[in-house]
Motif scaffolding. Structure first.
Motif, PDB file in Angstrom:
ATOM      1  N   TRP A  31       0.818  -1.210   0.000  1.00 51.00           N
ATOM      2  CA  TRP A  31       0.000   0.000   0.000  1.00 51.00           C
ATOM      3  C   TRP A  31       0.856   1.266   0.000  1.00 51.00           C
ATOM      4  O   TRP A  31       0.529   2.232  -0.685  1.00 51.00           O
ATOM      5  CB  TRP A  31      -0.947  -0.017   1.200  1.00 51.00           C
ATOM      6  CG  TRP A  31      -2.185  -0.812   0.952  1.00 51.00           C
ATOM      7  CD1 TRP A  31      -2.337  -2.156   1.105  1.00 51.00           C
ATOM      8  CD2 TRP A  31      -3.442  -0.325   0.474  1.00 51.00           C
ATOM      9  NE1 TRP A  31      -3.608  -2.545   0.767  1.00 51.00           N
ATOM     10  CE2 TRP A  31      -4.319  -1.439   0.375  1.00 51.00           C
ATOM     11  CE3 TRP A  31      -3.918   0.931   0.137  1.00 51.00           C
ATOM     12  CZ2 TRP A  31      -5.633  -1.327  -0.055  1.00 51.00           C
ATOM     13  CZ3 TRP A  31      -5.232   1.054  -0.284  1.00 51.00           C
ATOM     14  CH2 TRP A  31      -6.070  -0.058  -0.389  1.00 51.00           C
ATOM     15  N   VAL A  32       1.934   1.260   0.746  1.00 42.79           N
ATOM     16  CA  VAL A  32       2.783   2.451   0.777  1.00 42.79           C
ATOM     17  C   VAL A  32       3.427   2.690  -0.584  1.00 42.79           C
ATOM     18  O   VAL A  32       3.395   3.803  -1.131  1.00 42.79           O
ATOM     19  CB  VAL A  32       3.866   2.330   1.872  1.00 42.79           C
ATOM     20  CG1 VAL A  32       4.914   3.438   1.725  1.00 42.79           C
ATOM     21  CG2 VAL A  32       3.232   2.408   3.256  1.00 42.79           C
ATOM     22  N   ILE A  33       4.011   1.638  -1.154  1.00 42.70           N
ATOM     23  CA  ILE A  33       4.722   1.796  -2.428  1.00 42.70           C
ATOM     24  C   ILE A  33       3.745   1.919  -3.595  1.00 42.70           C
ATOM     25  O   ILE A  33       3.851   2.832  -4.423  1.00 42.70           O
ATOM     26  CB  ILE A  33       5.678   0.610  -2.657  1.00 42.70           C
ATOM     27  CG1 ILE A  33       6.752   0.586  -1.567  1.00 42.70           C
ATOM     28  CG2 ILE A  33       6.327   0.709  -4.044  1.00 42.70           C
ATOM     29  CD1 ILE A  33       7.614  -0.668  -1.578  1.00 42.70           C
ATOM     30  N   GLY A  34       2.804   0.977  -3.672  1.00 42.57           N
ATOM     31  CA  GLY A  34       1.922   0.931  -4.833  1.00 42.57           C
ATOM     32  C   GLY A  34       0.813   1.951  -4.831  1.00 42.57           C
ATOM     33  O   GLY A  34       0.438   2.474  -5.885  1.00 42.57           O
ATOM     34  N   VAL A  35       0.278   2.261  -3.641  1.00 41.79           N
ATOM     35  CA  VAL A  35      -0.854   3.182  -3.573  1.00 41.79           C
ATOM     36  C   VAL A  35      -0.423   4.581  -3.142  1.00 41.79           C
ATOM     37  O   VAL A  35      -0.675   5.569  -3.841  1.00 41.79           O
ATOM     38  CB  VAL A  35      -1.954   2.639  -2.631  1.00 41.79           C
ATOM     39  CG1 VAL A  35      -3.123   3.623  -2.562  1.00 41.79           C
ATOM     40  CG2 VAL A  35      -2.443   1.278  -3.117  1.00 41.79           C
ATOM     41  N   ALA A  36       0.238   4.687  -1.966  1.00 44.21           N
ATOM     42  CA  ALA A  36       0.605   6.010  -1.463  1.00 44.21           C
ATOM     43  C   ALA A  36       1.527   6.749  -2.430  1.00 44.21           C
ATOM     44  O   ALA A  36       1.317   7.932  -2.721  1.00 44.21           O
ATOM     45  CB  ALA A  36       1.278   5.891  -0.093  1.00 44.21           C
ATOM     46  N   TRP A  37       2.533   6.053  -2.953  1.00 41.12           N
ATOM     47  CA  TRP A  37       3.500   6.727  -3.808  1.00 41.12           C
ATOM     48  C   TRP A  37       3.149   6.683  -5.288  1.00 41.12           C
ATOM     49  O   TRP A  37       3.320   7.684  -5.989  1.00 41.12           O
ATOM     50  CB  TRP A  37       4.901   6.143  -3.573  1.00 41.12           C
ATOM     51  CG  TRP A  37       5.478   6.688  -2.312  1.00 41.12           C
ATOM     52  CD1 TRP A  37       5.376   6.139  -1.059  1.00 41.12           C
ATOM     53  CD2 TRP A  37       6.180   7.919  -2.144  1.00 41.12           C
ATOM     54  NE1 TRP A  37       5.977   6.950  -0.133  1.00 41.12           N
ATOM     55  CE2 TRP A  37       6.484   8.046  -0.761  1.00 41.12           C
ATOM     56  CE3 TRP A  37       6.589   8.920  -3.018  1.00 41.12           C
ATOM     57  CZ2 TRP A  37       7.176   9.145  -0.250  1.00 41.12           C
ATOM     58  CZ3 TRP A  37       7.288  10.015  -2.511  1.00 41.12           C
ATOM     59  CH2 TRP A  37       7.572  10.113  -1.141  1.00 41.12           C
ATOM     60  N   PHE A  38       2.627   5.543  -5.787  1.00 42.17           N
ATOM     61  CA  PHE A  38       2.311   5.485  -7.228  1.00 42.17           C
ATOM     62  C   PHE A  38       0.902   5.967  -7.534  1.00 42.17           C
ATOM     63  O   PHE A  38       0.715   6.992  -8.193  1.00 42.17           O
ATOM     64  CB  PHE A  38       2.510   4.075  -7.779  1.00 42.17           C
ATOM     65  CG  PHE A  38       2.031   3.955  -9.209  1.00 42.17           C
ATOM     66  CD1 PHE A  38       2.728   4.544 -10.241  1.00 42.17           C
ATOM     67  CD2 PHE A  38       0.835   3.299  -9.512  1.00 42.17           C
ATOM     68  CE1 PHE A  38       2.273   4.482 -11.555  1.00 42.17           C
ATOM     69  CE2 PHE A  38       0.370   3.217 -10.812  1.00 42.17           C
ATOM     70  CZ  PHE A  38       1.097   3.815 -11.840  1.00 42.17           C
ATOM     71  N   ALA A  39      -0.108   5.240  -7.063  1.00 47.78           N
ATOM     72  CA  ALA A  39      -1.489   5.547  -7.453  1.00 47.78           C
ATOM     73  C   ALA A  39      -1.956   6.892  -6.925  1.00 47.78           C
ATOM     74  O   ALA A  39      -2.631   7.647  -7.629  1.00 47.78           O
ATOM     75  CB  ALA A  39      -2.430   4.433  -6.977  1.00 47.78           C
ATOM     76  N   ALA A  40      -1.602   7.224  -5.673  1.00 47.09           N
ATOM     77  CA  ALA A  40      -2.078   8.475  -5.072  1.00 47.09           C
ATOM     78  C   ALA A  40      -1.094   9.611  -5.297  1.00 47.09           C
ATOM     79  O   ALA A  40      -1.414  10.619  -5.928  1.00 47.09           O
ATOM     80  CB  ALA A  40      -2.332   8.273  -3.582  1.00 47.09           C
ATOM     81  N   GLY A  41       0.121   9.468  -4.781  1.00 46.15           N
ATOM     82  CA  GLY A  41       1.086  10.552  -4.885  1.00 46.15           C
ATOM     83  C   GLY A  41       1.373  10.946  -6.315  1.00 46.15           C
ATOM     84  O   GLY A  41       1.149  12.097  -6.720  1.00 46.15           O
ATOM     85  N   LEU A  42       1.862  10.014  -7.109  1.00 37.88           N
ATOM     86  CA  LEU A  42       2.180  10.312  -8.508  1.00 37.88           C
ATOM     87  C   LEU A  42       0.925  10.354  -9.364  1.00 37.88           C
ATOM     88  O   LEU A  42       0.677  11.336 -10.076  1.00 37.88           O
ATOM     89  CB  LEU A  42       3.151   9.267  -9.047  1.00 37.88           C
ATOM     90  CG  LEU A  42       3.559   9.424 -10.516  1.00 37.88           C
ATOM     91  CD1 LEU A  42       4.309  10.735 -10.725  1.00 37.88           C
ATOM     92  CD2 LEU A  42       4.403   8.231 -10.975  1.00 37.88           C
ATOM     93  N   GLY A  43       0.126   9.298  -9.285  1.00 45.93           N
ATOM     94  CA  GLY A  43      -1.021   9.167 -10.193  1.00 45.93           C
ATOM     95  C   GLY A  43      -2.059  10.255 -10.026  1.00 45.93           C
ATOM     96  O   GLY A  43      -2.449  10.908 -11.001  1.00 45.93           O
ATOM     97  N   GLU A  44      -2.532  10.468  -8.792  1.00 41.77           N
ATOM     98  CA  GLU A  44      -3.590  11.456  -8.597  1.00 41.77           C
ATOM     99  C   GLU A  44      -3.115  12.866  -8.903  1.00 41.77           C
ATOM    100  O   GLU A  44      -3.889  13.696  -9.383  1.00 41.77           O
ATOM    101  CB  GLU A  44      -4.132  11.367  -7.169  1.00 41.77           C
ATOM    102  CG  GLU A  44      -4.950  10.114  -6.914  1.00 41.77           C
ATOM    103  CD  GLU A  44      -5.690  10.158  -5.586  1.00 41.77           C
ATOM    104  OE1 GLU A  44      -5.801  11.265  -5.004  1.00 41.77           O
ATOM    105  OE2 GLU A  44      -6.151   9.093  -5.143  1.00 41.77           O
ATOM    106  N   GLU A  45      -1.849  13.166  -8.645  1.00 47.06           N
ATOM    107  CA  GLU A  45      -1.367  14.516  -8.947  1.00 47.06           C
ATOM    108  C   GLU A  45      -1.184  14.727 -10.447  1.00 47.06           C
ATOM    109  O   GLU A  45      -1.478  15.802 -10.967  1.00 47.06           O
ATOM    110  CB  GLU A  45      -0.077  14.802  -8.179  1.00 47.06           C
ATOM    111  CG  GLU A  45      -0.287  14.870  -6.676  1.00 47.06           C
ATOM    112  CD  GLU A  45      -1.471  15.757  -6.291  1.00 47.06           C
ATOM    113  OE1 GLU A  45      -1.566  16.895  -6.790  1.00 47.06           O
ATOM    114  OE2 GLU A  45      -2.315  15.297  -5.490  1.00 47.06           O
ATOM    115  N   LEU A  46      -0.708  13.724 -11.158  1.00 48.90           N
ATOM    116  CA  LEU A  46      -0.667  13.830 -12.617  1.00 48.90           C
ATOM    117  C   LEU A  46      -2.075  14.008 -13.179  1.00 48.90           C
ATOM    118  O   LEU A  46      -2.297  14.779 -14.118  1.00 48.90           O
ATOM    119  CB  LEU A  46      -0.024  12.586 -13.224  1.00 48.90           C
ATOM    120  CG  LEU A  46       1.486  12.426 -13.075  1.00 48.90           C
ATOM    121  CD1 LEU A  46       1.927  11.080 -13.637  1.00 48.90           C
ATOM    122  CD2 LEU A  46       2.236  13.553 -13.777  1.00 48.90           C
TER     123      LEU A  46
END
Length: 260
Positions: A153-168
């Motif tokens: 969840w930290v790597i795949g969701v917090a950093w990829f899906a949410a941090g990177l993905g949602e901001e893009l």
């Protein structure tokens, strides 16, 4: 602070407009693909449950994280295709090296602290308005299921899906689209408010309190993106840090590290 005091992105005055129809078509396709991508991983479980007697499907931690990751990856892929057709990928998904990493990290720290404050004070505000406070406990229960799930969840969701993905997606693609359509072009504060509202609405599953608090966070992150002249590093880092902090605190609490 008035609108004139907010530095607009360097290319804002030169941005070519897009029609409302094109904007709506892009929005619908991105949302549709996200929903499809988020649903596909759970279909085998749904079919299996139906064949076994129609019991309620329980989505495990790994599957829930997978749906978030796949849905976001496919949505960003559609965004990329639209932007590629306009030759604007780099301009909109602006993750270029900033002129000052000190400024990026400073705004990221400001946005992280501001978001934490919004969750704290905003929760009290919506409660004062008679609305239930946002309750992410069911997600955090999945996050803290095991050490492996916590890492996923930290790597795949917090950093990829949410941090990177949602901001893009939100501060990158959506804000750029809003800056180009008639009635919003050049109106920085209006763009900020509209994107914040659209960012808050998908959190209706947390009640209207969740919509309001998340919308306030979206307003802050949108402002940071404007102050960074479209560069997304500050908001990506801030978003990922906030989610990592929340997940880490939940896991620490489950382990009893935070005391009684």
């Amino acid at each position: 602070m008035n609108q004139a005091s907010i530095p607009a992105p360097a290319t804002l005055a030169d941005k070519q407009g897009i029609s409302w129809w094109r904007f709506l078509l892009q929005l619908v396709t991105v949302v549709a693909v996200y929903l499809i991508g988020s649903t596909l991983p759970v279909l085998p479980s749904v079919f299996a449950q139906v064949l076994e007697g129609g019991e309620v499907v329980e989505i495990g931690s790994a599957l829930a994280a997978t749906t978030a990751i796949i849905g976001m990856a496919l949505a960003l892929g559609v965004c990329w295709l639209w932007l590629r057709s306009e030759k604007r990928v780099g301009e909109v998904f602006n993750l270029s090296a900033p002129s000052s990493w000190r400024s990026v990290l400073g705004f990221a720290l400001l946005a992280t602290g501001g978001t934490v404050a919004i969750f704290g004070l905003g929760g009290a505000l919506v409660e004062a308005l008679g609305l239930p406070q946002p309750d992410p406990s069911f997600v955090l229960d999945l996050v803290t299921e095991s050490p492996a799930m916590f890492a996923l969840w930290v790597i795949g969701v917090a950093w990829f899906a949410a941090g990177l993905g949602e901001e893009l997606l939100w501060r990158g693609f959506l804000m750029d689209r809003l800056e180009r359509i008639g009635g919003l072009r050049g109106k920085v504060w209006l763009v900020l408010v509209v994107q914040a509202v659209l960012f808050g609405l998908p959190h209706l599953y947390q009640g209207w309190g969740g919509v309001i608090v998340t919308g306030m966070v979206g307003l802050l992150l949108g402002w940071v993106r404007i102050m960074q002249r479209g560069n997304l590093w500050a908001v990506v880092i801030a978003h990922a840090m906030v989610d990592t902090i929340m997940m880490s605190l939940a896991y620490a609490d489950k382990l009893g590290w935070l005391g009684a």
